[in-house]
Design an enzyme around this catalytic site. Structure first.
Site, PDB file in Angstrom:
ATOM      1  N   GLY A  10      19.353 -18.527   4.976  1.00  0.00           N
ATOM      2  CA  GLY A  10      18.972 -17.930   6.279  1.00  0.00           C
ATOM      3  C   GLY A  10      17.951 -18.976   7.032  1.00  0.00           C
ATOM      4  O   GLY A  10      17.957 -19.996   6.432  1.00  0.00           O
ATOM      5  N   CYS A  11      17.771 -18.739   8.282  1.00  0.00           N
ATOM      6  CA  CYS A  11      16.947 -19.494   8.984  1.00  0.00           C
ATOM      7  C   CYS A  11      16.436 -19.245  10.370  1.00  0.00           C
ATOM      8  O   CYS A  11      16.649 -18.060  10.829  1.00  0.00           O
ATOM      9  CB  CYS A  11      17.739 -20.623   9.368  1.00  0.00           C
ATOM     10  SG  CYS A  11      18.613 -21.581   7.960  1.00  0.00           S
ATOM     11  N   GLY A  12      15.578 -20.181  11.020  1.00  0.00           N
ATOM     12  CA  GLY A  12      14.998 -20.028  12.417  1.00  0.00           C
ATOM     13  C   GLY A  12      15.421 -21.180  13.083  1.00  0.00           C
ATOM     14  O   GLY A  12      15.392 -22.376  12.598  1.00  0.00           O
ATOM     15  N   ASN A  18      21.838 -20.963  11.579  1.00  0.00           N
ATOM     16  CA  ASN A  18      21.319 -19.817  11.139  1.00  0.00           C
ATOM     17  C   ASN A  18      22.529 -18.706  10.682  1.00  0.00           C
ATOM     18  O   ASN A  18      23.018 -18.217  11.384  1.00  0.00           O
ATOM     19  CB  ASN A  18      20.338 -19.175  11.720  1.00  0.00           C
ATOM     20  CG  ASN A  18      19.820 -17.623  11.222  1.00  0.00           C
ATOM     21  OD1 ASN A  18      20.191 -17.345  10.006  1.00  0.00           O
ATOM     22  ND2 ASN A  18      19.311 -16.753  11.940  1.00  0.00           N
TER      23      ASN A  18
END
Lengths: 147, 363, 504
Positions: free
Chosen positions: B12-14, B209
């Protein structure tokens, strides 16, 4: 009124309609009892007619001007209401079989099981659809109002 | 060994990015500040940046930036580079010691142009030649990894939180007209620097993301056109898809976006005939290139910044504009942190790209 | 020979207490296994005539019948099994090739049962097809590598003209089941169900009966080595044309319709005399090599003005991948592969049971080969041969098929009990017969509804499985082997299938 119609092109000639007609008009309503132990065993009121590969189930057409009622001397054969089915009262029937003689379809049978009476389709009064229609495995019998 | 012995790393990410369409360049301070605010969207296992317009003095050279496991690998790999490229200048990428960044590989930068003789021999276009050699190094030279290969741009990435990565690479000392940043939250990781975003090939840089559930087929699809997925992530495959669609197939950006996140048939069925035919054809021809599953991506290239959401918007993405600057971020706060009063803020719809284009000369 | 040594395969038992002597069994058995004796008012059974179709059991209104494997057995012998001995008896008594119907029934590995599907957990949301769109629409036909799209006046304009395509509501079609092998009612049910559902049905090599032209826009018309029923209107009526080179049930030999099944109507449709065996030549006698195939493909394309995709169907054999590559280069728009378990109305038993390769391996190797050669886009891949349920379909798509053909599943939906006597023409279920007494047993309306129900059920299930994987369009599953894992397979199997073992 709603009548039973046969689709001869898909009638498999299995005669299950006859079997279930007998069950529907038996005392117990149980198929094994109806055939193997009950007496009297009702006659099937639907008859599968066959000629070569063709077959179809025949039963009373419930004519609008029924010759059988006209021919009946005791009033055993009667119409149930103005638009209803043609019914038969075995109590009043004397077994003269005039109805058998005049029926243009040959849809009335002679029953001699106990005494001489006529036997014919009553469209399984009180049921949603006649037993022959309900049990036809190929849906070759339909119960519909075609005017 | 199985035929396809890939192992895909999921995360997952930003993300945050902005582009000044006028070409005005700014230091890396803002982008670091923005991605730092999204600290909780990453877990310290990967952060990275892409910056465009940072090497004006070598603007026509390919900036190859590599990680080496050790000096032995470096000399072996440099031989390979020498054989195919003229190196105009090379040296270590400047870094500073930062608490959050662990032991680093050897990080080297080369400004190169393809050797004319090698290029002629190859029968490839200049860009395909570069792509081929980047792929070859990444695939065949164990312990060497090209993480950036574009002109007048560079990627900077490491294992760590993104704000620490920015500090480590001294991004405050670079000036770019487009900055793209990413913080990673991998659920399994080899702790490998090359695994951080952005992923780049030529001028393309991509941060992402999400998790592409169509990865298996996307990978096999690009492989049919000579790409090799070496980094085991779906983000890499997105970069190759863009390269294939935009550069090799010369599709307009909007068409490429319709390939990656196409409208539903339900919608297509209600379109006017010409449009219906267009989207039906796109979907039937490019079905294997559709990116399915949740994603929000930002793609940078020399003259464009593109942000795109998946077909059902399963990942956050916000966009804003102020003057010549277009911002995108995983969260609105990431934008307001560096641009408190944007003129407009919007949530891009599914499959609807946010596109910023360079209109002026970088300055 | 008057006396057969072969033991009855089945034992038919009658519960005399429940038997009401209604004679339904007597009337329904075309093999005359049941017999009514008026004198004693009893129904007796000759088990040696029973083929195990279970028509009598199903129709018996009192459930008085049981049919089971004959418990009498030969002396146990791992090599000389009862089946092996019985086959020798049969050949010693007839001197003929053993015939059979349906697909391979030998216990070769079924790879579908060793492949497991993936589902999303946490990192990627699964999608609920009851609440969100889930797309199964599939286009079959040749696709270019790239599209030419230009932006003109701010609008995207398509410059490429696509080759003709078939549009499927879901990637499942009805396999080639020829009229002749199956009854007109069965053909009608398949054709009308395909049309109503939005998929395609394949004529097989039996031509197109005039009553079925109304469904022709949802029909793939086949052109096989016998050219039965092939003429201008036939080719022009179909949505696509399929050149049948081979069939999974009998690779290497041609179609086979016993004369018993060549009725008046079949004869008209196939354009052959009534009662003659319709034996297709083993090869097409105008195709002895790949360049000849190219000529036929283009002859058919010319004849239909390049308006219809041309499919080429082969049996999955050892070098299917190389052959498929040649077929694509010869201009086939669709490659149809029929695997080891592909079915038939009639085939020599030895060929059915021993020739070909499983469809799973064929899909995997053909898809891989076409990708390695960079020509996968040029043709769609349709797989056939033993798809039993929607999970098999999903796995086939993930291995790389664009769509599948179902034959046996469709027949079973209509009532087939897989008793493998189709070649006798005496199908008690009215499916694989031309006997007017028997074919009316299949009500085409009921059969159509049953087929539609099957397709709808599979559609729901495929959507559920797709949603579980976090995918909302079938094209993202196609060739996506990452969503498959093998269990109990060798490294070589995994390598060929291009999948990882479960746990990795």
């Amino acid at each position: 009124m709603k009548r039973v119609y046969a689709k001869e092109e898909i009638c498999a000639g299995c005669r299950l309609c006859e079997v279930w007609c007998v069950v529907a008009h038996s005392k117990s309503g149980d198929i094994v009892k109806a055939f193997n132990s009950e007496f009297p065993r009702p006659l099937p009121r639907v008859m599968v007619e066959e000629a070569g590969p063709f077959s179809f189930a025949l039963q009373c057409r419930h004519c609008m001007e029924p010759p059988c009622i006209e021919a009946c001397m005791t009033g055993a054969m009667f119409r149930d209401g103005a638009e209803g089915p043609v019914l038969h009262d075995p109590e009043q029937c004397v077994g003269c079989w005039m109805c058998v003689m005049v029926c243009p379809y040959g849809a009335i049978a002679r029953d001699v099981t106990i005494k001489k009476i006529a036997s014919k389709c009553d469209l399984c009064q009180g049921e949603e659809e006649p037993s022959c229609v309900a049990h036809c495995p190929n849906e070759a019998l339909v119960f519909e109002d075609r005017g | 060994m199985a035929y396809d012995s890939w192992e895909k790393h999921i995360s997952g990410c930003g993300l945050s990015a902005y582009m000044d369409e006028s070409g005005k360049r700014s230091t890396g301070d803002d982008i670091i500040q923005s991605i730092a605010l999204l600290h909780d969207r990453s877990n310290g296992l990967g952060g990275g940046f892409a910056a465009y317009g940072i090497y004006p003095e070598f603007a026509d050279k390919y900036a190859l930036q590599l990680f080496y496991d050790n000096n032995t690998v470096q000399s072996a790999c440099e031989e390979l580079i020498h054989r195919n490229f003229d190196i105009v200048e090379s040296g270590p990428i400047p870094t500073r010691k930062v608490f959050g960044i662990g032991p680093s590989p050897v990080i080297w930068r080369y400004f190169v142009s393809p050797k004319e003789s090698a290029l002629d021999m190859s029968d490839l276009s200049e860009e395909d030649f570069v792509v081929q050699h980047v792929m070859e190094i990444n695939r065949t030279v164990k312990g060497a990894f090209v993480f950036s290969s574009g002109k007048n741009m560079g990627a900077f990435k490491a294992v760590g939180f993104p704000e620490d990565v920015g500090d480590f690479y001294r991004l405050d000392e670079y000036k770019a007209y487009m900055w793209v940043a990413h913080g990673r939250f991998p659920t399994n990781t080899p702790g490998w620097w090359g695994g951080a975003h952005p992923f780049t090939i030529l001028d393309w840089a991509i941060v992402h993301n999400g998790e592409i559930s169509s990865y298996g087929i996307n990978k096999r699809y690009v492989e049919m056109y000579g790409y090799h997925c070496t980094m085991m992530t779906d983000t890499e495959v997105m970069a190759y898809l863009f390269d294939l669609l935009l550069r090799k197939h010369d599709l307009p950006v909007e068409a490429a976006c319709a390939v990656l996140a196409p409208p539903f048939w339900e919608l297509i069925n209600h379109m006017p005939e010409a449009e219906k035919a267009l989207y039906t054809t796109i979907r039937s021809v490019y079905g294997s290139a559709m990116a399915n599953g949740p994603f929000a991506i930002v793609l940078g290239s020399r003259d464009m910044m593109l942000a795109l959401n998946d077909r059902v918007k399963l990942r956050p993405l916000v966009a804003a504009r102020k003057g010549d600057v277009i911002y995108v971020s995983s969260e609105e706060s990431g934008i307001r942190e560096i641009c408190p009063n944007p003129e407009s803020v919007w949530m891009p719809k599914t499959g609807e790209p946010v596109i910023a284009r360079l209109k002026g000369e970088p300055s | 020979m008057r006396f057969s040594y072969a033991l009855p395969e089945f034992l038919v038992e009658r519960d005399l207490e429940r038997c009401i002597r209604c004679k339904v069994c007597v009337r329904q058995c075309a093999f005359e296994a049941h017999c009514y004796d008026e004198e004693t008012d009893t129904v007796s059974v000759d088990s040696s005539k029973c083929v195990g179709c279970l028509r009598c059991v199903t129709m018996c209104p009192t459930s008085a019948l049981i049919v089971r494997q004959n418990p009498t057995s030969f002396k146990e012998n791992a090599s000389w099994t009862g089946r092996a001995i019985k086959d020798i008896f049969k050949q010693a008594e007839t001197g003929g090739v053993l015939l059979t119907g349906m697909g391979n029934d030998r216990p070769y590995p079924i790879y579908w049962d060793h492949i497991l599907l993936n589902a999303s957990q946490v990192t990627n949301p699964s999608i609920d097809p009851l609440r969100e769109p889930m797309e199964l629409k599939t286009y079959l036909g040749s696709k270019p590598d790239r599209l030419d799209i230009k932006k003109e006046n701010g609008k995207l304009t398509l410059k490429t003209r696509l080759a003709p395509q078939l549009e499927l509501r879901m990637p499942v079609m009805f396999s080639a089941l020829s009229y002749g092998a199956i009854s007109l009612n069965a053909s009608k049910a398949l054709a009308s169900a395909a049309k109503e559902f939005g998929t395609y049905c394949n004529t097989g090599e039996g031509g197109l009966h005039r009553d079925l032209f109304q469904y022709a826009d949802r029909t793939i018309v086949q052109c096989a080595s016998g050219r039965f029923g092939v003429y201008r209107d036939y080719l022009q009526a179909g949505a696509a044309i399929e050149i049948k080179i081979g069939q999974g049930a009998k690779p290497g030999i041609g179609g086979h319709l016993p004369g018993e099944k060549v009725s008046e109507e079949v004869s008209k449709t196939r354009m052959i005399p009534v009662g003659t065996d319709a034996l297709s030549p083993a090869p097409h006698h105008d195709i002895y090599s790949i360049e000849d195939l190219r000529q036929l493909i283009y002859a058919l394309k010319e004849a239909t003005r390049y308006e219809k995709p041309v499919s080429v169907k082969i049996a999955a054999v050892h070098n299917a991948a190389a052959i498929a590559s040649g077929m694509v280069r010869a201009g086939a728009d669709i490659i149809a592969l029929d695997g080891l378990r592909g079915s038939t109305g009639a085939a020599p038993t030895r060929i059915r049971n021993n020739v070909g390769i499983p469809i799973e391996l064929a899909i995997a190797s053909v898809d891989r080969r076409l990708r390695e050669e960079g020509i996968r886009q040029r043709a769609s891949l349709v797989a056939a041969g033993g798809f039993r349920n929607s999970a098999d379909v999903v796995k086939a798509i993930a291995l790389g098929a664009d769509a599948v053909y179902i034959g046996t599943s469709a027949l079973v939906a209509m009532g087939c009990h897989v008793c493998q006597i189709c070649y006798t023409g005496k199908c008690n279920w009215g499916i694989a017969t031309q006997d007017p007494y028997l074919e009316k047993r299949l009500n085409p309306e009921i059969a159509k509804e049953r087929l539609l129900n099957l397709l709808r059920a599979w559609e729901h299930e495929i959507k559920e499985m797709l949603g579980g994987m976090g995918i909302n369009a079938i094209e993202s599953l196609r060739g996506n082997r990452l969503h498959l894992r093998g269990v109990g397979l060798s490294d070589t199997d995994l390598d060929i299938l291009g999948i990882l073992p479960a746990g990795r």
